[in-house]
Design a protein around this motif. Structure first.
Motif, mmCIF file in Angstrom:
data_model
loop_
_atom_site.group_PDB
_atom_site.id
_atom_site.type_symbol
_atom_site.label_atom_id
_atom_site.label_comp_id
_atom_site.label_asym_id
_atom_site.label_seq_id
_atom_site.Cartn_x
_atom_site.Cartn_y
_atom_site.Cartn_z
ATOM 1 N N ALA A 1 -7.104 11.196 -2.102
ATOM 2 C CA ALA A 1 -5.642 11.092 -2.100
ATOM 3 C C ALA A 1 -5.224 9.644 -1.858
ATOM 4 N N TRP A 2 -5.963 8.966 -0.981
ATOM 5 C CA TRP A 2 -5.635 7.576 -0.688
ATOM 6 C C TRP A 2 -5.790 6.705 -1.934
ATOM 7 N N VAL A 3 -6.899 6.912 -2.662
ATOM 8 C CA VAL A 3 -7.108 6.138 -3.902
ATOM 9 C C VAL A 3 -6.019 6.475 -4.918
ATOM 10 N N THR A 4 -5.636 7.760 -4.988
ATOM 11 C CA THR A 4 -4.545 8.166 -5.887
ATOM 12 C C THR A 4 -3.287 7.374 -5.584
ATOM 13 N N ILE A 5 -2.963 7.276 -4.287
ATOM 14 C CA ILE A 5 -1.758 6.539 -3.896
ATOM 15 C C ILE A 5 -1.894 5.063 -4.262
ATOM 16 N N GLU A 6 -3.092 4.501 -4.030
ATOM 17 C CA GLU A 6 -3.319 3.101 -4.373
ATOM 18 C C GLU A 6 -3.107 2.859 -5.867
ATOM 19 N N VAL A 7 -3.686 3.738 -6.685
ATOM 20 C CA VAL A 7 -3.558 3.568 -8.138
ATOM 21 C C VAL A 7 -2.095 3.727 -8.550
ATOM 22 N N ALA A 8 -1.398 4.721 -7.939
ATOM 23 C CA ALA A 8 0.003 4.964 -8.304
ATOM 24 C C ALA A 8 0.870 3.758 -7.942
ATOM 25 N N VAL A 9 0.693 3.255 -6.718
ATOM 26 C CA VAL A 9 1.513 2.111 -6.285
ATOM 27 C C VAL A 9 1.168 0.876 -7.114
ATOM 28 N N GLY A 10 -0.135 0.654 -7.331
ATOM 29 C CA GLY A 10 -0.573 -0.493 -8.129
ATOM 30 C C GLY A 10 0.021 -0.459 -9.525
ATOM 31 N N SER A 11 -0.033 0.703 -10.176
ATOM 32 C CA SER A 11 0.468 0.749 -11.552
ATOM 33 C C SER A 11 1.991 0.716 -11.587
ATOM 34 N N LEU A 12 2.639 1.211 -10.518
ATOM 35 C CA LEU A 12 4.104 1.114 -10.461
ATOM 36 C C LEU A 12 4.532 -0.356 -10.401
#
Lengths: 223, 215
Positions: free
Chosen positions: A21-32
């Motif tokens: 979940a943490w990596v998911t959030i990282e990828v989501a924030v990074g791509s945003l």
């Protein structure tokens, strides 16, 4: 670690899913952030640039919006690797989701800028404000209000899109869940838990989007 | 690449056709199930509207890939075994239905209460009001977002390749593995998705522009 039993097994599953979940959030924030960074100049050029610039950006937006994000990820991760450009899976995911998102984001920004009536910018110019002062003091504060609700909806879409990054082996929650299923064979429980984790992140965002929409609606009717 | 193109194109075109077929079936499911969900959502019974509300929120808050994995792998573990094609159609259709239900709801809510009350006072029956007052206006509101949903759906069929459902992306991956030319093949696949999705998104914008003037 399938040898773990009972409560230990469940604790193990929870720990792995939390990591994902943490990596998911990282990828989501990074791509945003990546999307917004690419989209901002695109939107500005769209509303200020000449016809050629507008046409090029139009094509960019149309192409990125008509092709599935999975195909774009595969082109960036597998395709570019054959040209010698080998990206890590998380980097590829952020760039792929970010480029894809930039097309949507540019449209949101453009709509926000265009929602400010021309009369206002002309009046500000007539009062002697410089171009960038007009943008900063007149256009931007109003555009931000217009942009926030669709941008929140866009972020929810982006969060869900990160699941596709599992296909290029980015170690986000979907990929870790698949590995867990291979170890434990508890697929219904694990995939339902994954859905719950996504809901925990997206539900507050859905609420926020609804609240922002109502607020912007009130703002518009006041104008 | 040119010498392979003759081998690839028929296979990719076949995949694109399967994608289009998958999308069409899922779209019909979404249009019908979406209407059922919308009616449930507007039901006077708390339980029924609650179930529809939870379904719509849960679907909108989770990725379609997680839903497909649950339907295909999870349900199989629980004894409900489906082919990947069936799982893809049910998953994509059930997913889009939640969005379609919201589109219908926005359409109904766009008709002002005053009109319905006026029609009532003129002596029209409930069914007549729906047919003569609500539906004609609802259609103009609902058509553009429904066309947009079709664009979303055609792109989402690509995700079905991850449960090995036979469609365009699956075909492209097979060929990319066989020839080891992923860049060329995924670009070709992207081009084919573009040809499928672009006309639909042009249609969506055309409807949006036309129906806005009519109102």
């Amino acid at each position: 670690m399938a040898h773990e039993q009972g409560i230990d097994l469940y604790l193990y599953i929870i720990r792995v899913l939390a990591t994902g979940a943490w990596v998911t959030i990282e990828v989501a924030v990074g791509s945003l952030l990546f999307s917004m960074l690419v989209a901002a100049p695109l939107a500005n050029a769209q509303s200020l640039g000449g016809p050629t610039v507008k046409a090029i950006i139009r094509v960019y937006v149309e192409v990125f919006r008509a092709v599935p994000v999975l195909t774009q990820l595969f082109i960036i991760y597998f395709g570019l690797a054959t040209l010698g450009l080998k990206l890590g899976s998380i980097t590829a995911a952020i760039i792929g989701l970010g480029l894809n998102g930039s097309a949507y984001c540019a449209e949101i920004f453009r709509a926000g800028i265009e929602a400010v009536p021309r009369g206002q910018t002309e009046a500000a110019r007539a009062l002697g404000l410089r171009r960038w002062q007009v943008f900063r003091l007149v256009v931007l504060p109003q555009a931000v209000r217009m942009v926030l609700p669709p941008l929140t909806n866009f972020s929810i879409q982006l969060l869900k899109n990160t699941s596709v990054a599992s296909a290029v082996a980015a170690p986000e929650i979907m990929l870790l869940a698949r590995n867990l299923v291979n170890e434990t064979f508890l697929s219904p429980q694990i995939y339902l838990s994954v859905c719950l984790v996504y809901l925990c992140i997206s539900l507050p965002m859905i609420r926020l989007a609804g609240w922002l929409e109502r607020r912007t609606g009130a703002f518009e009717s006041r104008q | 690449m040119m010498k392979h193109l003759a081998d690839w194109l028929p296979l990719l075109a076949h995949g694109a056709l399967q994608s289009a077929k998958m999308m069409l079936i899922a779209y019909v499911i979404a249009l019908v199930f979406g209407a059922v969900l919308m009616l449930m959502r507007r039901s006077r019974f708390r339980l029924i509207s609650g179930i529809a509300g939870i379904y719509i929120t849960a679907i909108r808050g989770t990725p379609v890939l997680a839903q497909l994995f649950f339907i295909y792998f999870g349900l199989a573990e629980m004894g409900l075994v489906m082919s990947s094609w069936q799982a893809a159609i049910i998953g994509l259709g059930g997913n889009s239905a939640a969005y379609v239900a919201e589109i219908y709801r926005a359409g109904i809510e766009s008709v002002s209460r005053g009109q319905i009350e006026a029609a009532r006072s003129m002596g029209l029956r409930r069914f007549q009001i729906t047919r003569l007052v609500v539906l004609p206006q609802m259609v103009t509101v609902v058509l553009p977002p429904l066309a947009n949903q079709a664009v979303v759906l055609i792109k989402e069929t690509s995700v079905a390749s991850l449960i090995a459902a036979p469609e365009l992306m699956h075909e492209a991956r097979d060929l990319a593995a066989e020839f080891y030319m992923p860049l060329e093949l995924y670009l070709l696949a992207g081009l084919m998705y573009l040809m499928l999705a672009f006309p639909l998104s042009v249609l969506a914008r055309h409807l949006e522009a036309r129906l806005r003037i009519e109102r």
